[in-house]
Design an enzyme around this catalytic site. Sequence first.
Site, PDB file in Angstrom:
ATOM      1  N   ASP A   8      35.363  54.610  22.248  1.00  0.00           N
ATOM      2  CA  ASP A   8      36.044  53.488  21.609  1.00  0.00           C
ATOM      3  C   ASP A   8      37.451  53.397  22.185  1.00  0.00           C
ATOM      4  O   ASP A   8      38.194  54.385  22.173  1.00  0.00           O
ATOM      5  CB  ASP A   8      36.111  53.686  20.099  1.00  0.00           C
ATOM      6  CG  ASP A   8      34.752  53.529  19.427  1.00  0.00           C
ATOM      7  OD1 ASP A   8      33.765  53.244  20.142  1.00  0.00           O
ATOM      8  OD2 ASP A   8      34.680  53.697  18.195  1.00  0.00           O
ATOM      9  N   ASP A 129      26.890  44.853  12.441  1.00  0.00           N
ATOM     10  CA  ASP A 129      27.707  45.812  11.704  1.00  0.00           C
ATOM     11  C   ASP A 129      27.716  45.400  10.244  1.00  0.00           C
ATOM     12  O   ASP A 129      27.998  44.235   9.928  1.00  0.00           O
ATOM     13  CB  ASP A 129      29.136  45.827  12.246  1.00  0.00           C
ATOM     14  CG  ASP A 129      29.181  46.018  13.762  1.00  0.00           C
ATOM     15  OD1 ASP A 129      28.293  46.728  14.271  1.00  0.00           O
ATOM     16  OD2 ASP A 129      30.084  45.478  14.412  1.00  0.00           O
TER      17      ASP A 129
END
Length: 239
Positions: A8, A129
């Site tokens: 990330d 998500d």
Amino acid sequence: MILYPAIDLKDGNAVRLVHGDMEQTTVFNDDPAAQALSFVAAGCEWLHLVDLNGAFAGEPVNAAPVEAILKACKVPTQLGGGIRDMATIERWLDRGLTRVILGTVAVENPDLVRQAAKAFPNQVAVGLDARNGRVATRGWAEETDVMVTDLAKSFEDAGIAAIIYTDILRDGAMKGPNIDATAALARAVDIPVIASGGVSSLADLKALKDTNVISGAISGRALYDGAIDLQEAMHLLNT
């Protein structure tokens, strides 16, 4: 089942968040390309990248570290975060990315997903998500009324390569993945489903594998913290 080590990216660094909160950031490596190379050296078959700044900005922000990773590593790589138009999709694929992940636009502009999947077969994935089964967008900052399974089914005939399902409340918390919800989604659609969020042990990976319906798993913090040994994990998943 494929294990996707996660990198990330925030402000050029490899980081992990807790529950997707940009204020709860831990920097694990200020050289993302070196981090990627260490995962490749341990035997990973894929890399999973997320441009966290891009997810909020709506356009690529961490292009430089992504390009450095693509240059340094020869394993297939997928990227999500800030990819919201055809030009950006095409640009990333031209630069050597194997697969783009479309998240926010899957809710806000599903026709783009269909258009991209048709133009670039097997190179477009959808990132779903969710909090409590509802899709969240724009870096998880906005919650919608769209149910994950309903949105996934709407892409059944679009030709997308995979669905990446993240349970936001499990992400970065080292509390284990939401196996039941992920497996239920995988059984509801014919599209390959990749589990994300909370994968924190070899036992988690084995449980996901044992469902026989989940095609992959993404793990980040557990690999950085040493809770999962990547070489052991690769052996587990390939036997």
